[in-house]
Structures are given as C-alpha cells and as structure tokens.
Design an enzyme around this catalytic site. Structure first.
Site, PDB file in Angstrom:
ATOM      1  N   TYR A 100       0.862  -1.188   0.000  1.00 18.23           N
ATOM      2  CA  TYR A 100       0.000   0.000   0.000  1.00 18.23           C
ATOM      3  C   TYR A 100       0.894   1.232   0.000  1.00 18.23           C
ATOM      4  CZ  TYR A 100      -3.432   3.371   1.843  1.00 18.23           C
ATOM      5  OH  TYR A 100      -4.254   4.444   2.034  1.00 18.23           O
ATOM      6  N   ASP A 143       9.232   2.581  -0.469  1.00 13.01           N
ATOM      7  CA  ASP A 143       8.235   3.208   0.385  1.00 13.01           C
ATOM      8  C   ASP A 143       8.568   2.795   1.815  1.00 13.01           C
ATOM      9  OD1 ASP A 143       6.074   3.850   1.959  1.00 13.01           O
ATOM     10  OD2 ASP A 143       4.585   3.406   0.424  1.00 13.01           O
ATOM     11  N   LYS A 177       5.170   8.876   8.952  1.00 13.49           N
ATOM     12  CA  LYS A 177       5.035   8.330  10.309  1.00 13.49           C
ATOM     13  C   LYS A 177       6.126   8.809  11.285  1.00 13.49           C
ATOM     14  CE  LYS A 177       2.206   4.552   8.612  1.00 13.49           C
ATOM     15  NZ  LYS A 177       0.828   4.750   9.007  1.00 13.49           N
TER      16      LYS A 177
HETATM   17  N1  HOZ Z   1      -3.286   3.175   6.458  1.00 12.94           N
HETATM   18  C1  HOZ Z   1      -3.225   2.774   7.823  1.00 12.94           C
HETATM   19  C2  HOZ Z   1      -3.059   1.315   7.944  1.00 12.94           C
HETATM   20  N2  HOZ Z   1      -1.948   0.776   7.317  1.00 12.94           N
HETATM   21  C3  HOZ Z   1      -4.434   3.204   8.607  1.00 12.94           C
HETATM   22  C4  HOZ Z   1      -4.254   4.549   9.101  1.00 12.94           C
HETATM   23  C5  HOZ Z   1      -5.310   5.022  10.081  1.00 12.94           C
HETATM   24  O1  HOZ Z   1      -6.412   4.500  10.119  1.00 12.94           O
HETATM   25  O2  HOZ Z   1      -4.993   5.912  10.834  1.00 12.94           O
END
Ligand code: HOZ
Length: 440
Positions: free
Chosen positions: A152, A247, A280
């Site tokens: 992702y 990534d 992050k």
């Molecule tokens: N994209 C996130 C999981 N891999 C979720 C982020 C969120 O819900 O804060």
C-alpha cells in the site's frame, strides 16, 4: 453553531460515540480500518494516551500496539517531544514560508540515510508516495510503473491497485472512482516473485519509470522482501534505467535507525534505492512525510525542474519540531538495540504461548515493528497472507482487546512496539495471549 455542539457530554460510551459519529462521518471514521469492519464490533474512541497506554471514552486502559499506526516510536507524550511541540506552537503554527527547522530536519534525515541527497517535506504518506511517483515519471520520461500486490502506497489513483490495508479489509482489489485509464500504466506483480519481475522487465523494460515497493510490507501484516528478490530488482532497475523507489513510510526509522534500506545494504553489497518515501516516525505523531533521493532526480522538482509539487502546510513548523525531537531521541546510542530486544521478546512470547496451546502460528519482527499470523509458515506474498486463518485472528483480536491489549483491528496490518513498552507490559500481553489461545 451553539456552544452546546462543542460541549456535548451525553453518551460518552464507545457505542454511543460510534452511533453519533456514523451520523456525521462516513462509516463513523476518518480512515476506514479504524471502523473495525474486518474484525466486527465497536471501535474504541480514544480520550488520551501516555507512554505505552491509551484510555478510551469509557475510561478503560489498553496497552497500545498500534502507536498511531507507527509514528509513536517513543510512546505517547514523550516529554522532550511535547516540549519541542509546545515551544514551536508558541512561536507560530504555520508561516507558508521557509524555516530553519525544516532545513535541520532535512539535514537530520540525510545524515541518517546516506542514499538521500535531497529531500522534500510534505504532509502525508499518500502525498509523498504520489509525488515520488510523479517525479519518477518526470525524471525518466516514462509512464509505466511496477507495484506489488499487498503493498500500500497511500490512496493516490495510480497506486491504488491491489493494495493491502483498508482495501484488503473490505475485499476491494481497487477503489471505485479510479478510471481504468489512470491505472493502465500500473503493473501489479506478486511480492517476492523473481520470475514475474524478470518477465515484466523483459516485456516492458524501456517503458518502466520505476518500481515502488515496501521493503518490509506493513500493509499485508509484516512480510519481508527476500534478499534474492531485492537483489534482482536492483539489478533489473539499473539495467533498464528504471528507478527503484522504497516506500519506507512504515519502516523508515522504525525497523532500524538507517531504515529498512540500511538492512538490505548490509546483506547486498552496494545496495541502494534511488528514491525513498518517508512518513510516520519522521513526524513523531504530527502530519509530516517526505520523499527524497539523488540530487539528479530531486532537481527535476519545481522550482528547479519541470515536475510540479507544492503544499501550504509542507514543512509545517510544529510538525518539523515534533519530528526533529523524535529523531533526536531515537538517535541516542542503544535506542534501537533496546527497542528490538523488547519487540523480539513480545514476538517470542506470543509464539511460545501459541505453541503451548497447539495453535499454528508464525511471527516476525524487525526493530520496533512486528507481525503475526495464524498459520505455521511466515507468508511471502499477499495470497499467502490471505490464506492464513482470519476467523482465528478476529477471535484473538477481541480476546486481547477485552483483556486491555489494543492490536490493529485487521490481520492485514503490522504492529508496533515503542520505547515506552516495559518488560511488564510485554509479560502482561503474553499472559493475555495465553488465556486467549487457550479458548481459540
Ligand atoms: N493506512 C493505515 C493502515 N496501514 C491506517 C491509518 C489510520 O487509520 O490511521
């Protein structure tokens, strides 16, 4: 709008807050995985967090293994981070003009990750991934890209094909609203499949702008790219003039101080990605992300070059203060050794508890990131992740939640340990797991 709107205190339970949320926010959440659709039940509405713990709206305490999906590597409310944020906020929330602090953050990232010569700060991982992709296409003058099933890279159109995380949770291979023409240049291959990348380069080599991947995939739980796969990817990209884009939104400054690429560089002599996407941890819990790479590639970006990218809140002064304070703390000698040992003790404890209960289970970790599966073998790709026991995972998740352990509410997500997790927190977690395994 009356002041009552802001001071409503009635219905402070998770259920009533969720009902209220669903009236005004699609699905009641601002990011799909939070809705607990994969595991069922009611999401916990969080009131506050400190160290390794979060408290929900009903006053229940949880040991937190999500850590805001990765950023909270120091735990919640680290004093040095809070002090930096408070001081920065006092000086101004946003200027829309350059600041010394963003230069410092860029310098800090470059000092820790030698493959980066220049970097641009943005506000989210999606923005960083999307911009890196545009830059790769602009710099090479090519259109086609390779991504991998289960990786992702945020929700930009061209990358939203067979992604993991929320899309896996809801069983969508790709999102509605993405026209086929927009993804016609996106080739989706199986993670860790050397044959497929050979074939793709043999067919499309001269048209490929880049290969983008999570070096340790964290959106199909936790799956490492194998060394032969990574070595071959690097060779093929070099041979065909495509850029290798890492990534590291999840793995950056999380699996090692030099990020995942430093681990592959130890295993493959001379290994380096051409570009890297971060998020992050570099924001320490504030909206901040970045993409960087060689000076030659980065100089294609506006205002130097023809590839456009911009953002009002990019390099925000409070977010950069938060990120800098976080990077300072994690750079202290011994930080990653201690974090890795703590994470390893969690993973080993869970595996031992599962073994004692006769449950097929596998787990892996690196630095402060981990994953576990209800299946005897660690999966190597998305299909293998999908073949693990989802029902068992869901029952385990709820059993742990009832015992005050907050894991990601979907088996497609990695977990995170912070420096604030103590040996007692790990033991309490493993004890909870023993109890839950016994009833699975
Ligand atoms: N994209 C996130 C999981 N891999 C979720 C982020 C969120 O819900 O804060």
């Amino acid at each position: 709008m009356s002041t009552e709107t802001f001071s409503a205190t009635a219905g402070r339970g998770n259920e009533s807050l969720f009902a209220r949320a669903q009236r005004v926010i699609p699905g009641g959440v601002n990011s799909p995985v939070r809705a607990f659709r994969a595991v069922g039940g009611t999401p916990r509405f969080i009131d506050r967090a400190q160290g390794a713990y979060m408290w929900d709206a009903e006053g229940r305490r949880y040991i937190d293994y999500i850590g805001s999906w990765g950023p909270m590597i120091l735990g919640h409310g680290h004093p040095a981070v809070l002090e930096a944020v408070h001081r920065a906020a006092d000086e101004g929330l946003s200027f829309g003009a350059p600041t010394e602090r963003e230069v410092e953050l860029a310098e800090a990232i470059i000092a820790l990750v030698p493959t980066i010569e220049q970097i641009r700060l943005v506000s989210s991982g999606t923005e960083a991934g999307m911009s890196a992709l545009r830059l790769a296409r602009g710099a090479t003058g090519r259109s086609k890209i390779i991504k991998f099933e289960g990786c992702y890279h945020g929700h930009a159109d061209a990358l939203l094909v067979k992604a993991g995380s929320g899309l896996a949770t809801f069983g969508f291979p790709t999102s509605a609203g993405v026209p086929p023409e927009v993804v016609q240049h996106t080739l989706v291959l199986e993670y860790n499949n050397v044959e497929q990348i050979e074939e793709a380069f043999a067919t499309h080599g001269p048209e490929l702008a880049c290969v983008m991947l999570e070096p340790i995939a964290g959106n199909m739980n936790f799956v490492r790219a194998s060394v032969p796969f990574m070595r071959r990817l690097r060779e093929l990209c070099t041979e065909h003039g495509a850029l290798l884009v890492f990534d590291e939104v999840m793995t950056g400054f999380r699996v090692a101080l030099g990020s995942a690429q430093s681990l592959y560089a130890q295993l493959i002599p001379g290994f380096r990605p051409d570009m890297t996407v971060f998020g992050k941890v570099i924001g320490g819990g504030m909206p901040l992300a970045a993409f960087g790479g060689t000076r030659a590639v980065m100089s294609q970006l506006a205002p130097l070059g023809p590839v456009y990218q911009a953002g009002t809140l990019s390099g925000n002064p409070v977010a950069t203060a938060c990120g800098l304070a976080t990077l300072r703390e994690i750079s202290r000698p011994g930080f990653f050794e201690a974090l890795s040992a703590r994470t390893r003790s969690l993973v080993d404890g869970l595996a031992e508890a599962a073994r004692a209960a006769g449950i097929a289970f596998s787990a892996d970790c690196q630095g402060g990131m981990f994953g576990f599966f209800f299946g005897a073998e660690l999966p190597q790709n998305y299909a293998a992740v999908m073949a693990t026991d989802k029902e068992r995972f869901n029952r385990f998740f709820h059993g742990m939640l009832q015992r005050g352990v907050y894991l990601a509410p979907a088996l497609y997500e990695a977990g995170f340990v912070s420096a604030a997790h103590t040996a007692q927190d790990i033991e309490a977690t493993v004890q909870a797991a023993r109890e839950v395994f016994a009833g699975l």
